[in-house]
Design a protein around this motif. Structure first.
Motif, PDB file in Angstrom:
ATOM      1  N   GLU A  92       0.829  -1.217   0.000  1.00 32.49           N
ATOM      2  CA  GLU A  92       0.000   0.000   0.000  1.00 32.49           C
ATOM      3  C   GLU A  92       0.857   1.258   0.000  1.00 32.49           C
ATOM      4  OE1 GLU A  92      -3.083   2.216   3.076  1.00 32.49           O
ATOM      5  OE2 GLU A  92      -2.763   0.061   3.215  1.00 32.49           O
ATOM      6  N   ARG A  93       1.891   1.271   0.844  1.00 35.16           N
ATOM      7  CA  ARG A  93       2.741   2.461   0.938  1.00 35.16           C
ATOM      8  C   ARG A  93       3.596   2.645  -0.314  1.00 35.16           C
ATOM      9  NH1 ARG A  93       2.212   7.121   3.683  1.00 35.16           N
ATOM     10  NH2 ARG A  93       4.250   8.092   4.119  1.00 35.16           N
ATOM     11  N   GLU A 107       2.757   1.749  -3.323  1.00 37.03           N
ATOM     12  CA  GLU A 107       1.855   2.253  -4.365  1.00 37.03           C
ATOM     13  C   GLU A 107       1.612   3.748  -4.186  1.00 37.03           C
ATOM     14  OE1 GLU A 107      -2.586   1.229  -6.197  1.00 37.03           O
ATOM     15  OE2 GLU A 107      -1.868   0.264  -4.372  1.00 37.03           O
ATOM     16  N   TRP A 108       1.393   4.172  -2.937  1.00 38.42           N
ATOM     17  CA  TRP A 108       1.205   5.607  -2.677  1.00 38.42           C
ATOM     18  C   TRP A 108       2.445   6.387  -3.078  1.00 38.42           C
ATOM     19  CZ3 TRP A 108       4.324   8.491   0.518  1.00 38.42           C
ATOM     20  CH2 TRP A 108       3.928   9.811   0.748  1.00 38.42           C
ATOM     21  N   TYR A 109       3.617   5.871  -2.784  1.00 40.38           N
ATOM     22  CA  TYR A 109       4.864   6.573  -3.065  1.00 40.38           C
ATOM     23  C   TYR A 109       5.061   6.770  -4.566  1.00 40.38           C
ATOM     24  CZ  TYR A 109       9.881   7.496  -3.215  1.00 40.38           C
ATOM     25  OH  TYR A 109      11.113   8.043  -3.462  1.00 40.38           O
ATOM     26  N   ASN A 122       2.780   6.719  -6.988  1.00 41.09           N
ATOM     27  CA  ASN A 122       1.771   7.643  -7.525  1.00 41.09           C
ATOM     28  C   ASN A 122       2.053   9.085  -7.107  1.00 41.09           C
ATOM     29  OD1 ASN A 122       0.509   5.419  -8.618  1.00 41.09           O
ATOM     30  ND2 ASN A 122      -0.968   5.209  -6.965  1.00 41.09           N
ATOM     31  N   GLU A 123       2.504   9.278  -5.869  1.00 39.56           N
ATOM     32  CA  GLU A 123       2.774  10.629  -5.377  1.00 39.56           C
ATOM     33  C   GLU A 123       3.938  11.258  -6.123  1.00 39.56           C
ATOM     34  OE1 GLU A 123       1.808  13.847  -2.870  1.00 39.56           O
ATOM     35  OE2 GLU A 123       0.777  11.964  -3.346  1.00 39.56           O
TER      36      GLU A 123
END
Length: 484
Positions: free
Chosen positions: A266-267, A269-271, A273-274
């Motif tokens: 999850e983290r 994927e966030w990284y 995309n961010e």
């Protein structure tokens, strides 16, 4: 053998035993040397001591030597071989002798066992191997491993863009290798450890006292040691061909390992995309500001040109200048024709004739008109305000020059605006291309069986390493002794 002779030999054995150390008394080779020394001075004592040597080392040569000493002893001392009923020891003495013999055999066996235990291979190989095996099978805490597979994908810009624009913007050129390495570096970073500790208290789980001290994290470990332990519990594997990222997370409980793997995915994927969104946003903001400046310059150039046209009431000074020149050329042609006509009339009429005077008047009018038109090219008398001296004093040529400068400025501003529009579109496409998506190929698994420790593998590896180290040390010691 009489009891008195037996007692004498036993006393000699006791004295010899007291004069020797335990290692010497248990060393068959050392006692054999003493037997050969006593053989020359005390044959009976040598025979008795040889019995001890044979008991310690019952080899064929020792047995033969004992038989030889027995024959020599009985030949030299026949009284030792005489046995009669009145010389036989009593049952009590016989039992006592058997008891002493049993103690001697037990002591010899015990000393032999201790000697074997003191051997280097037992001390440095066998005992450590069994201790390590006991730890692996009985004390080591089991560790469970959850696995997930990821891949970084880019949007398919080739399907939605014009081919020329797609090639110009760089679509189709993949940066997959750098993206996967970026994911790996972030998962192994201290920021990821802080996030996991904030979410599920992973440091507290790794340092729990219910797990063995060799497997868990120390409670007072520094942040650097915490990160090192975290890197041992999290492994990243990247397939060079498919660029699939395999994330493996270990924990002492299966539920914790599964949750840990989920948070990592999850983290990450966030990284990804961010990062894509921030890069795209910053790039678009910069290009948009530059485009705004170019657009303002274009508007300013248009406004200056319009004010200049309104000031001199000129829609197109260039067209008007050409029109004035065309009028001048036409007037010059008419003047030439009228002069020709006037010369023809003068040859046939007097200067006071009406036709000559009329032709002369027309010629004067044409010349005056030509002078007026030429004055318009060299001096402008039009302007919105009669007090505007600059408007009255500026010639048409100067107006054309000014107009040309303003028009060039407008064209340059228009070209810059066109280039800015292309750059803005390219930046928008590039920003779209930089957007990455972390696709989950395999969801985090919930382990049921412990993956670690791998007992048989660890034992085999430990035994191989210990044997190799022991062999190296033995070779070094043998070499040193040989050099001495």
């Amino acid at each position: 053998m009489t009891e008195q002779s037996q007692q004498v030999l036993e006393n000699k054995i006791k004295k010899l035993r007291c004069s020797l150390t335990t290692e010497q008394w248990s060393d068959a080779d050392f006692l054999l040397i003493r037997v050969k020394e006593l053989e020359k001075t005390d044959l009976a004592f040598a025979f008795r001591l040889m019995q001890r040597v044979r008991n310690l080392s019952p080899t064929k040569s020792n047995c033969e030597l004992l038989d030889d000493l027995r024959a020599k002893t009985f030949k030299l001392h026949p009284e030792l071989a005489i046995t009669s009923s009145h010389n036989m020891p009593s049952r009590r003495h016989t039992f006592s002798g058997l008891k002493r013999l049993g103690k001697a055999l037990f002591s010899s066996s015990k000393q032999t066992g201790m000697k074997k235990l003191n051997q280097p291979i037992v001390m440095f190989v066998i005992i450590p191997f069994f201790l390590f095996g006991f730890y692996q099978t009985m004390l080591a805490s089991p560790r469970y491993e959850s696995q997930a597979q990821l891949i970084v994908k880019e949007p398919n810009g080739m399907a939605t863009l014009d081919p020329a624009m797609a090639v110009m913007s760089g679509f189709g050129i993949s940066g997959g290798s750098s993206d996967t390495q970026l994911v790996k570096s972030y998962i192994h970073s201290a920021d990821m450890l802080k996030y996991l500790d904030r979410e599920i208290n992973v440091i507290e789980h790794f340092s729990d006292n219910q797990y063995d001290s060799f497997s868990r994290l120390s409670e007072d470990a520094s942040k650097e040691n915490q990160l090192k332990f975290f890197l041992k519990m999290i492994s990243i594997e990247i397939d060079e061909n498919s660029q699939v990222i395999t994330v493996k997370a270990q924990a002492f409980e299966p539920q914790v390992a599964h949750k840990l793997s989920e948070l990592l995915v999850e983290r990450a994927e966030w990284y990804i995309n961010e990062i894509g969104r921030n890069l795209a946003k910053n790039q678009l903001d910069f290009v948009q500001k530059e485009h705004t400046l170019v657009q303002e310059k274009l508007s300013s150039a248009k406004s200056v040109l319009l004010r200049f046209q309104r000031r001199y009431n000129l829609l197109d000074p260039e067209a008007e200048g050409m029109a004035l020149q065309q009028i001048s050329y036409q007037l010059e042609g008419k003047i030439s024709a009228k002069k020709t006509e006037l010369r023809a009339l003068a040859t046939s009429m007097s200067g006071e004739a009406p036709l000559v005077l009329q032709a002369q008047a027309e010629l004067d009018s044409l010349v005056q008109q030509l002078n007026n038109e030429r004055s318009r090219l060299t001096d402008n008398d039009r302007g919105p305000d009669t007090n505007d001296t600059e408007a009255h004093s500026m010639a048409v040529g100067e107006i054309l020059a000014k107009y040309g400068d303003y028009k060039i400025d407008l064209e340059l501003a228009l070209q810059a605006y066109t280039s800015s529009l292309v750059s803005l579109e390219k930046s928008r496409i590039e920003a779209y291309r930089q957007l990455k998506y972390l696709v989950v190929v395999e969801s985090p698994t919930l382990p049921e069986d412990a993956s670690y420790p791998k007992i048989f593998y660890n034992l085999a590896l430990f035994l191989a390493l210990v044997l190799m180290l022991f062999g190296i040390v033995k070779i070094i010691i043998a070499t040193v002794n040989e050099l001495r």
